[in-house]
Design an enzyme around this catalytic site. Structure first.
Site, PDB file in Angstrom:
ATOM      1  N   GLU A 156      13.681   6.679  16.235  1.00 27.44           N
ATOM      2  CA  GLU A 156      14.449   5.422  16.155  1.00 27.44           C
ATOM      3  C   GLU A 156      14.307   4.557  17.404  1.00 27.44           C
ATOM      4  O   GLU A 156      14.446   3.328  17.334  1.00 27.44           O
ATOM      5  CB  GLU A 156      15.933   5.745  15.887  1.00 27.44           C
ATOM      6  CG  GLU A 156      16.726   4.514  15.512  1.00 27.44           C
ATOM      7  CD  GLU A 156      18.152   4.822  15.077  1.00 27.44           C
ATOM      8  OE1 GLU A 156      18.472   5.995  14.817  1.00 27.44           O
ATOM      9  OE2 GLU A 156      18.942   3.866  14.991  1.00 27.44           O
TER      10      GLU A 156
ATOM     11  N   HIS B 124      24.901   0.572   7.297  1.00 28.54           N
ATOM     12  CA  HIS B 124      24.944   1.398   6.095  1.00 28.54           C
ATOM     13  C   HIS B 124      26.121   0.925   5.260  1.00 28.54           C
ATOM     14  O   HIS B 124      27.231   0.785   5.786  1.00 28.54           O
ATOM     15  CB  HIS B 124      25.089   2.878   6.455  1.00 28.54           C
ATOM     16  CG  HIS B 124      24.790   3.790   5.308  1.00 28.54           C
ATOM     17  ND1 HIS B 124      25.582   3.853   4.186  1.00 28.54           N
ATOM     18  CD2 HIS B 124      23.766   4.655   5.100  1.00 28.54           C
ATOM     19  CE1 HIS B 124      25.054   4.726   3.336  1.00 28.54           C
ATOM     20  NE2 HIS B 124      23.955   5.225   3.866  1.00 28.54           N
TER      21      HIS B 124
ATOM     22  N   THR C  95      19.617  12.761  14.149  1.00 33.21           N
ATOM     23  CA  THR C  95      18.954  13.602  13.143  1.00 33.21           C
ATOM     24  C   THR C  95      19.952  14.579  12.527  1.00 33.21           C
ATOM     25  O   THR C  95      20.028  14.738  11.308  1.00 33.21           O
ATOM     26  CB  THR C  95      17.793  14.407  13.774  1.00 33.21           C
ATOM     27  OG1 THR C  95      16.815  13.501  14.262  1.00 33.21           O
ATOM     28  CG2 THR C  95      17.170  15.357  12.764  1.00 33.21           C
TER      29      THR C  95
ATOM     30  N   ASP D 226      19.830   4.740  24.962  1.00 32.10           N
ATOM     31  CA  ASP D 226      19.352   5.026  26.322  1.00 32.10           C
ATOM     32  C   ASP D 226      17.849   4.744  26.496  1.00 32.10           C
ATOM     33  O   ASP D 226      17.430   4.185  27.503  1.00 32.10           O
ATOM     34  CB  ASP D 226      19.630   6.498  26.682  1.00 32.10           C
ATOM     35  CG  ASP D 226      21.089   6.865  26.486  1.00 32.10           C
ATOM     36  OD1 ASP D 226      21.940   5.951  26.487  1.00 32.10           O
ATOM     37  OD2 ASP D 226      21.388   8.057  26.322  1.00 32.10           O
TER      38      ASP D 226
ATOM     39  N   ARG E 256      19.529  -1.765   1.337  1.00 30.44           N
ATOM     40  CA  ARG E 256      20.785  -1.715   2.087  1.00 30.44           C
ATOM     41  C   ARG E 256      21.282  -3.043   2.618  1.00 30.44           C
ATOM     42  O   ARG E 256      22.487  -3.271   2.700  1.00 30.44           O
ATOM     43  CB  ARG E 256      20.595  -0.805   3.292  1.00 30.44           C
ATOM     44  CG  ARG E 256      20.839   0.584   2.908  1.00 30.44           C
ATOM     45  CD  ARG E 256      20.854   1.468   4.080  1.00 30.44           C
ATOM     46  NE  ARG E 256      20.670   2.783   3.517  1.00 30.44           N
ATOM     47  CZ  ARG E 256      20.288   3.831   4.165  1.00 30.44           C
ATOM     48  NH1 ARG E 256      20.033   3.745   5.449  1.00 30.44           N
ATOM     49  NH2 ARG E 256      20.160   4.976   3.561  1.00 30.44           N
TER      50      ARG E 256
ATOM     51  N   GLU F   9      17.561   6.824  -3.483  1.00 35.97           N
ATOM     52  CA  GLU F   9      18.459   5.937  -2.728  1.00 35.97           C
ATOM     53  C   GLU F   9      17.994   4.510  -2.932  1.00 35.97           C
ATOM     54  O   GLU F   9      16.972   4.257  -3.581  1.00 35.97           O
ATOM     55  CB  GLU F   9      18.431   6.324  -1.241  1.00 35.97           C
ATOM     56  CG  GLU F   9      18.951   7.735  -0.986  1.00 35.97           C
ATOM     57  CD  GLU F   9      18.862   8.142   0.473  1.00 35.97           C
ATOM     58  OE1 GLU F   9      19.454   7.452   1.315  1.00 35.97           O
ATOM     59  OE2 GLU F   9      18.201   9.140   0.763  1.00 35.97           O
TER      60      GLU F   9
ATOM     61  N   ARG G  96      14.839  -1.074   7.016  1.00 30.65           N
ATOM     62  CA  ARG G  96      14.261   0.248   6.728  1.00 30.65           C
ATOM     63  C   ARG G  96      14.616   0.721   5.325  1.00 30.65           C
ATOM     64  O   ARG G  96      15.773   0.635   4.893  1.00 30.65           O
ATOM     65  CB  ARG G  96      14.804   1.252   7.742  1.00 30.65           C
ATOM     66  CG  ARG G  96      14.327   2.671   7.538  1.00 30.65           C
ATOM     67  CD  ARG G  96      14.949   3.566   8.577  1.00 30.65           C
ATOM     68  NE  ARG G  96      16.378   3.614   8.403  1.00 30.65           N
ATOM     69  CZ  ARG G  96      17.033   4.582   7.765  1.00 30.65           C
ATOM     70  NH1 ARG G  96      16.371   5.592   7.217  1.00 30.65           N
ATOM     71  NH2 ARG G  96      18.330   4.545   7.672  1.00 30.65           N
TER      72      ARG G  96
ATOM     73  N   GLN H 273      22.154  12.768   6.333  1.00 30.78           N
ATOM     74  CA  GLN H 273      22.561  13.454   5.099  1.00 30.78           C
ATOM     75  C   GLN H 273      21.486  13.369   4.023  1.00 30.78           C
ATOM     76  O   GLN H 273      21.076  14.362   3.447  1.00 30.78           O
ATOM     77  CB  GLN H 273      23.852  12.822   4.567  1.00 30.78           C
ATOM     78  CG  GLN H 273      25.050  13.020   5.460  1.00 30.78           C
ATOM     79  CD  GLN H 273      26.310  12.377   4.886  1.00 30.78           C
ATOM     80  OE1 GLN H 273      26.270  11.687   3.875  1.00 30.78           O
ATOM     81  NE2 GLN H 273      27.430  12.609   5.533  1.00 30.78           N
ATOM     82  N   GLY H 274      21.026  12.135   3.747  1.00 34.87           N
ATOM     83  CA  GLY H 274      20.205  11.858   2.566  1.00 34.87           C
ATOM     84  C   GLY H 274      18.991  12.752   2.433  1.00 34.87           C
ATOM     85  O   GLY H 274      18.889  13.554   1.511  1.00 34.87           O
ATOM     86  N   GLY H 275      18.032  12.635   3.345  1.00 30.68           N
ATOM     87  CA  GLY H 275      16.853  13.473   3.271  1.00 30.68           C
ATOM     88  C   GLY H 275      15.619  12.808   3.835  1.00 30.68           C
ATOM     89  O   GLY H 275      15.705  11.909   4.666  1.00 30.68           O
TER      90      GLY H 275
ATOM     91  N   SER I  18      16.625  15.321  21.660  1.00 25.95           N
ATOM     92  CA  SER I  18      16.445  16.560  20.896  1.00 25.95           C
ATOM     93  C   SER I  18      16.673  16.380  19.399  1.00 25.95           C
ATOM     94  O   SER I  18      17.177  17.275  18.730  1.00 25.95           O
ATOM     95  CB  SER I  18      17.375  17.651  21.450  1.00 25.95           C
ATOM     96  OG  SER I  18      18.720  17.239  21.346  1.00 25.95           O
TER      97      SER I  18
ATOM     98  N   HIS J 285      24.216   1.611  11.513  1.00 23.99           N
ATOM     99  CA  HIS J 285      23.617   2.885  11.114  1.00 23.99           C
ATOM    100  C   HIS J 285      22.266   3.140  11.775  1.00 23.99           C
ATOM    101  O   HIS J 285      21.981   4.240  12.213  1.00 23.99           O
ATOM    102  CB  HIS J 285      23.463   2.858   9.597  1.00 23.99           C
ATOM    103  CG  HIS J 285      22.930   4.118   8.985  1.00 23.99           C
ATOM    104  ND1 HIS J 285      23.570   5.319   9.083  1.00 23.99           N
ATOM    105  CD2 HIS J 285      21.801   4.350   8.250  1.00 23.99           C
ATOM    106  CE1 HIS J 285      22.879   6.254   8.430  1.00 23.99           C
ATOM    107  NE2 HIS J 285      21.791   5.689   7.937  1.00 23.99           N
TER     108      HIS J 285
END
Ligand code: SIN
Length: 537
Positions: A368, A237, A43, A216, A283, A114, A379, A47-49, A13, A344
């Protein structure tokens, strides 16, 4: 055993699952099954966007180039370009669905930045973008009578016609679930099933992910015989808060986007020594640099320093981070924030196309859980929500285009065999093995790897998988046990992919092969085992 029929089964979800459900709702009965509550997903913690080209000074070409650069030669350029191009349309659709992306007084989007982005292009809703996306999409889902939501419904395994030895090409026809309400195993039968189960950060001791991120979907797909790709590319991260009371709290990269520096215990800003882009390098580079500095100096953590900004500035831009830190005694305008890298995001996963299509007809994978070629070996920040949204919409349209060609209501799904399984009286085994998987992965398959460490981890994980398999046969399934089984399977996949990549590239760095092998590059590391996985002798 209860069997529930639907036209489209969605497992998970987050943004991928909810977006697909909304797209599919006018075309048939949709079930969204999620193992805990609907609002709990990776999701919701983002935070970032969402990265998207909206500024006329920016360009799709620049977004594509930044993504390919971060991806260290392994992205699929066509996938990257399509996703970047469709960004604007999906942002508009998300806004129409109620996501409050932040705008400037003149009406333009407020854009953050970022690591690895050469332009400001991160659209955000304060510093709780993922929570806002989840809230808005859930409201829409709840308005749709055609969508049945099943919470506390934990997927066990996919059901395929091949596994049932039915004639004809093998097809996915749904999945078995442990239904939290009744405590019984049920099956949900559908001609189209989508894995939107998110990532697997919990495979590591330290992670920015919520507890539900136990891989899963990847584990179930692997057990169903699907090829799994590039699992060695685990993104750490760089800036997870280092604090005993808030172990998985992320300090968004957007904080560095607003000028925060990374400094060591002595206050020395060290990133320029590692990359000319400093604290906003991609990153993989920043996480390795922090790991190196901490180990070299014997410090326990690094620090983020944004004390050049006023209280008003940081409070306005990062209200959630500011409030959380303040509760723990840190004031961003005054104090340096202790941070460490933590697992992350998984760039690898179930091999799938941009439309989520996998190698098992009837099964789709989006977000993901999937490996589409968007992220390559690393990424680019804020590309994941974009990818998940675009791919989920494509996948839903693909399913709808085949809607009348497949009917599975006559497929007889065998009852779940519980054999002589008993209720467990040894829950301590699950707890112990859960910790051992995560510690082994952190110690031996982390930011810096070696063959010896991988071998050590492999031996441990194989033993654990044997033990878990025995436990799984002897005791009735529980959500904890199912998650542990999946975690251990994913751990094995990460190690095996890491063995296959005999070079350092992107997020995979090994002291045994320090260079990137551009002369004879391995594209995707693929693990393809028969259904049930390899024999555990
Ligand atoms: C962050 O806010 O730093 C995370 C964004 C991302 O992982 O894309």
């Amino acid at each position: 055993m209860d069997i529930i029929d639907c036209d489209f089964l969605i497992i998970g979800s987050g943004i991928a699952g909810l977006s697909a459900a909304l797209e599919l709702a006018p075309h048939g009965r949709v079930i969204v099954a999620t193992k805990r509550s609907l609002e709990l997903s990776n999701t919701a913690w983002a935070q970032g966007g969402v990265s998207c080209v909206v500024d006329p000074a920016d360009s799709i070409e620049a977004h594509v180039a930044d993504t390919l650069d971060a991806g260290a030669g392994l992205c699929n350029a066509q996938v990257v370009e399509t996703i970047a191009r469709e960004g604007q349309r999906e942002i508009a659709a998300l806004e129409a669905q109620g996501v409050p992306f932040e705008h400037l007084p003149g009406g333009e989007y407020h854009l953050g930045t970022e690591g690895g982005h050469t332009h400001r292009r991160v659209l955000h809703a304060g510093d709780i973008t993922g929570a806002e996306i989840t809230r808005a999409l859930l409201m829409r889902v709840q308005e749709q009578p055609g969508i049945l939501v099943k919470e506390n419904c934990c997927a066990i395994d996919l059901v395929t016609t091949g596994w049932m030895r039915l004639a004809g090409p093998t097809r996915c026809v749904g999945a078995y679930f442990l239904d939290g309400e009744s405590g019984a195993v049920i099956a949900i039968r559908a001609p189209f099933t989508m894995l939107a189960t998110g990532g697997a950060g919990k495979v590591y001791l330290y992670t920015t992910n919520p507890d539900v991120a136990t891989g899963d979907g990847v584990a179930m797909a692997w057990r169903a015989g699907l090829p799994i790709a590039n699992m060695e590319f685990v993104q750490f991260h760089p800036t997870c808060l280092y604090h005993p009371e808030a172990r998985s709290f992320l300090i968004s990269e957007a904080v560095r986007g607003e000028g925060a520096e990374l400094v060591n215990e002595a206050g020395d800003a060290f990133m320029q020594r590692h990359d000319p882009r400093g604290a906003l390098a991609p990153r993989d580079i920043v996480a390795r640099a922090i790991d190196y500095e901490i180990k070299k100096r014997g410090d326990t953590c690094a620090y983020l320093d944004i004390t050049h900004k006023s209280e008003e500035q940081v409070r306005k831009r990062f209200p959630n981070i500011y409030a959380t830190l303040a509760e723990l005694g840190y004031r961003m305008e005054r104090d340096r924030i202790p941070v460490v890298p933590a697992a992350h995001y998984f760039c690898g996963g179930v091999r799938a196309g941009i439309d989520g299509v996998t190698e098992l007809p009837g099964l789709y994978a989006c977000g993901e859980v999937a490996c589409t070629g968007m992220h390559g070996a690393n990424r680019l920040a804020s590309n994941s929500l974009l990818e998940a949204r675009v791919c989920a919409v494509h996948a839903a349209r693909h399913m709808v285009s085949l809607r009348n060609r497949f009917h599975v209501e006559d497929v007889r799904i065998p009852d779940w065999e519980r054999g002589n399984a008993m209720p467990s009286n040894e829950a301590v085994v699950v707890e112990h093995n859960w910790n051992e998987v995560r510690t082994s992965m952190w110690d031996y398959v982390g930011i810096v790897r070696t063959n010896k460490r991988l071998e050590r981890a492999f031996r441990r994980i194989r033993n654990l998988r044997r033990e878990i398999r025995e436990y799984y046969r002897e005791y009735l399934v529980s959500t904890d046990l199912l998650e542990l089984r999946n975690l251990a399977d994913v751990a094995e996949l990460v190690i095996r992919c890491a063995f296959l990549r005999r070079e350092s590239r992107g997020l995979h760095f090994t002291l045994d092969y320090r260079e990137t092998n551009n002369a004879d590059p391995v594209r995707d590391t693929l693990i393809s085992d028969p259904p049930g996985g390899p024999l555990l002798l």
